[in-house]
Design a protein around this motif. Structure first.
Motif, PDB file in Angstrom:
ATOM      1  N   VAL A  16       0.840  -1.207   0.000  1.00  0.00           N
ATOM      2  CA  VAL A  16       0.000   0.000   0.000  1.00  0.00           C
ATOM      3  C   VAL A  16       0.872   1.253   0.000  1.00  0.00           C
ATOM      4  CG1 VAL A  16      -1.696   1.324   1.322  1.00  0.00           C
ATOM      5  CG2 VAL A  16      -1.914  -1.156   1.141  1.00  0.00           C
ATOM      6  N   LEU A  17       1.937   1.253   0.805  1.00  0.00           N
ATOM      7  CA  LEU A  17       2.828   2.413   0.877  1.00  0.00           C
ATOM      8  C   LEU A  17       3.549   2.653  -0.444  1.00  0.00           C
ATOM      9  CD1 LEU A  17       4.399   1.871   4.421  1.00  0.00           C
ATOM     10  CD2 LEU A  17       2.577   3.468   3.790  1.00  0.00           C
ATOM     11  N   VAL A  18       3.927   1.576  -1.114  1.00  0.00           N
ATOM     12  CA  VAL A  18       4.587   1.726  -2.417  1.00  0.00           C
ATOM     13  C   VAL A  18       3.613   2.312  -3.434  1.00  0.00           C
ATOM     14  CG1 VAL A  18       5.575   0.454  -4.361  1.00  0.00           C
ATOM     15  CG2 VAL A  18       6.308  -0.071  -2.028  1.00  0.00           C
ATOM     16  N   VAL A  19       2.361   1.830  -3.421  1.00  0.00           N
ATOM     17  CA  VAL A  19       1.361   2.340  -4.364  1.00  0.00           C
ATOM     18  C   VAL A  19       1.097   3.818  -4.119  1.00  0.00           C
ATOM     19  CG1 VAL A  19      -1.059   2.190  -5.049  1.00  0.00           C
ATOM     20  CG2 VAL A  19       0.277   0.103  -4.728  1.00  0.00           C
ATOM     21  N   THR A  20       0.878   4.211  -2.871  1.00  0.00           N
ATOM     22  CA  THR A  20       0.618   5.624  -2.582  1.00  0.00           C
ATOM     23  C   THR A  20       1.866   6.468  -2.820  1.00  0.00           C
ATOM     24  OG1 THR A  20       1.123   5.283  -0.219  1.00  0.00           O
ATOM     25  CG2 THR A  20      -1.196   5.120  -0.916  1.00  0.00           C
ATOM     26  N   GLY A  21       3.041   5.877  -2.580  1.00  0.00           N
ATOM     27  CA  GLY A  21       4.276   6.604  -2.859  1.00  0.00           C
ATOM     28  C   GLY A  21       4.459   6.867  -4.343  1.00  0.00           C
ATOM     29  N   LEU A  22       4.129   5.878  -5.176  1.00  0.00           N
ATOM     30  CA  LEU A  22       4.200   6.075  -6.627  1.00  0.00           C
ATOM     31  C   LEU A  22       3.184   7.109  -7.088  1.00  0.00           C
ATOM     32  CD1 LEU A  22       4.658   2.383  -7.824  1.00  0.00           C
ATOM     33  CD2 LEU A  22       6.343   4.229  -7.963  1.00  0.00           C
ATOM     34  N   SER A  57      -4.532   9.011   6.772  1.00  0.00           N
ATOM     35  CA  SER A  57      -3.220   9.632   6.960  1.00  0.00           C
ATOM     36  C   SER A  57      -2.107   8.601   7.098  1.00  0.00           C
ATOM     37  CB  SER A  57      -3.241  10.520   8.208  1.00  0.00           C
ATOM     38  OG  SER A  57      -3.465   9.745   9.369  1.00  0.00           O
ATOM     39  N   ALA A  58      -2.462   7.377   7.472  1.00  0.00           N
ATOM     40  CA  ALA A  58      -1.457   6.342   7.718  1.00  0.00           C
ATOM     41  C   ALA A  58      -1.111   5.521   6.483  1.00  0.00           C
ATOM     42  CB  ALA A  58      -1.939   5.406   8.829  1.00  0.00           C
ATOM     43  N   VAL A  59      -1.698   5.836   5.325  1.00  0.00           N
ATOM     44  CA  VAL A  59      -1.359   5.082   4.109  1.00  0.00           C
ATOM     45  C   VAL A  59      -0.374   5.857   3.237  1.00  0.00           C
ATOM     46  CG1 VAL A  59      -3.578   3.886   4.122  1.00  0.00           C
ATOM     47  CG2 VAL A  59      -3.307   5.960   2.757  1.00  0.00           C
ATOM     48  N   TRP A  60       0.089   6.993   3.745  1.00  0.00           N
ATOM     49  CA  TRP A  60       1.063   7.804   3.021  1.00  0.00           C
ATOM     50  C   TRP A  60       2.389   7.789   3.771  1.00  0.00           C
ATOM     51  CZ3 TRP A  60      -0.688   9.428  -1.592  1.00  0.00           C
ATOM     52  CH2 TRP A  60      -2.068   9.516  -1.752  1.00  0.00           C
ATOM     53  N   VAL A  61       3.464   7.919   3.026  1.00  0.00           N
ATOM     54  CA  VAL A  61       4.775   7.978   3.663  1.00  0.00           C
ATOM     55  C   VAL A  61       5.452   9.262   3.206  1.00  0.00           C
ATOM     56  CG1 VAL A  61       5.766   6.560   1.828  1.00  0.00           C
ATOM     57  CG2 VAL A  61       6.983   6.802   3.994  1.00  0.00           C
ATOM     58  N   ALA A  62       5.913  10.040   4.178  1.00  0.00           N
ATOM     59  CA  ALA A  62       6.564  11.313   3.854  1.00  0.00           C
ATOM     60  C   ALA A  62       7.824  11.059   3.035  1.00  0.00           C
ATOM     61  CB  ALA A  62       6.912  12.060   5.136  1.00  0.00           C
ATOM     62  N   ARG A 123      -5.311  24.099  10.371  1.00  0.00           N
ATOM     63  CA  ARG A 123      -5.053  23.459   9.082  1.00  0.00           C
ATOM     64  C   ARG A 123      -3.558  23.265   8.900  1.00  0.00           C
ATOM     65  NH1 ARG A 123      -8.581  20.643   5.882  1.00  0.00           N
ATOM     66  NH2 ARG A 123     -10.521  21.782   5.512  1.00  0.00           N
ATOM     67  N   ARG A 124      -3.114  22.044   8.729  1.00  0.00           N
ATOM     68  CA  ARG A 124      -1.707  21.752   8.474  1.00  0.00           C
ATOM     69  C   ARG A 124      -1.604  20.385   7.824  1.00  0.00           C
ATOM     70  NH1 ARG A 124       0.539  18.549  12.765  1.00  0.00           N
ATOM     71  NH2 ARG A 124       2.604  19.383  12.350  1.00  0.00           N
ATOM     72  N   LEU A 125      -0.535  20.150   7.099  1.00  0.00           N
ATOM     73  CA  LEU A 125      -0.302  18.831   6.511  1.00  0.00           C
ATOM     74  C   LEU A 125       0.360  17.925   7.540  1.00  0.00           C
ATOM     75  CD1 LEU A 125       0.919  19.377   2.822  1.00  0.00           C
ATOM     76  CD2 LEU A 125      -1.222  18.344   3.618  1.00  0.00           C
ATOM     77  N   ASP A 126      -0.365  16.915   7.956  1.00  0.00           N
ATOM     78  CA  ASP A 126       0.152  15.978   8.953  1.00  0.00           C
ATOM     79  C   ASP A 126      -0.282  14.575   8.537  1.00  0.00           C
ATOM     80  OD1 ASP A 126       1.275  14.838  11.147  1.00  0.00           O
ATOM     81  OD2 ASP A 126      -0.253  15.491  12.564  1.00  0.00           O
ATOM     82  N   TYR A 127       0.635  13.821   7.982  1.00  0.00           N
ATOM     83  CA  TYR A 127       0.322  12.472   7.507  1.00  0.00           C
ATOM     84  C   TYR A 127       1.608  11.640   7.558  1.00  0.00           C
ATOM     85  CZ  TYR A 127       2.639  14.048   3.247  1.00  0.00           C
ATOM     86  OH  TYR A 127       3.567  14.526   2.358  1.00  0.00           O
ATOM     87  N   GLY A 128       1.462  10.337   7.379  1.00  0.00           N
ATOM     88  CA  GLY A 128       2.637   9.470   7.316  1.00  0.00           C
ATOM     89  C   GLY A 128       2.603   8.354   8.350  1.00  0.00           C
TER      90      GLY A 128
END
Length: 209
Positions: A16-22, A57-62, A123-128
């Motif tokens: 999942v992380l690879v897919v969202t990273g791509l 937010s947990a399916v993305w990797v910074a 409002r802020r970008l907070d994910y990973g």
């Protein structure tokens, strides 16, 4: 190293992380920013759709697909899953992610309501995956030999404290320390779980190091 039979949670999550990273690397930048904004665990999103945004937010990797976070995820979460099992490992990861998020964002909401912070703080970008990964790291340390355990925890804590002292992103840096602490607080639970999964030759569970 992870394997499909022993670490299905780790490998499935890594896919999942690879897919969202791509996606974040190859898709239109405006679209990526819009999706990340809606996945961010800021106060506004948590107020509107808390459960959805905590998972999203947990399916993305910074840093995208080339970040070292994915390799660290495979090594740390895979090692923990081999000893603890998939469901319990997922629980530790989710616990660290959720608690660190709420313990950093709720004070922001309270400060804005009290007039101590501007409305823009909502409002802020907070994910990973960093909170969940650090929680798993703290939990895994409880299964290591004492010298390796304290070396690992000491080194990671030093890095996190130095990041906090730099004051570049204090909210996230505080969350990292909270997530690591959450994993450490799981030691009694994970040791009992591992002992039940790995009985000694006599049928009795081995004593924890």
């Amino acid at each position: 190293m992870p394997s499909p039979a022993r670490t299905p949670f780790t490998l499935g999550y890594a896919v999942v992380l690879v897919v969202t990273g791509l996606f974040s690397r190859l898709a239109d930048p405006d679209l990526v920013h819009d999706v990340l904004t809606h996945s961010s665990t800021d106060v506004v999103n948590l107020s509107d759709r808390p459960v959805l945004v905590l998972f999203a937010s947990a399916v993305w990797v910074a840093g995208g697909v080339l970040t070292p976070y994915i390799l660290a995820f495979l090594l740390v979460v895979g090692a923990l899953e081999r000893r603890l099992g998939g469901w319990r490992t997922a629980g530790v990861f989710l616990l660290g992610h959720v608690l660190a998020t709420l313990m950093t964002e709720l004070p922001v909401a309270a400060s804005v309501a009290a007039g101590q912070l501007p409305d823009s703080s909502l409002r802020r970008l907070d994910y990973g995956i960093s909170y969940g990964l650090l929680a798993c790291t703290g939990a895994l340390a409880g299964l290591l030999w004492p010298r390796l355990r304290w070396t690992l925890l000491g080194g990671i804590t030093l890095v996190l404290v130095l990041d906090l002292v730099e004051f570049t992103d204090p909210l996230t840096d505080c969350g990292h320390l909270l997530a690591l602490t959450t994993g450490v607080l799981c030691w009694p639970y994970i040791r009992r779980a591992v002992q039940r999964r790995e009985p000694g030759p006599s049928g009795r569970a081995p004593r924890s190091a």
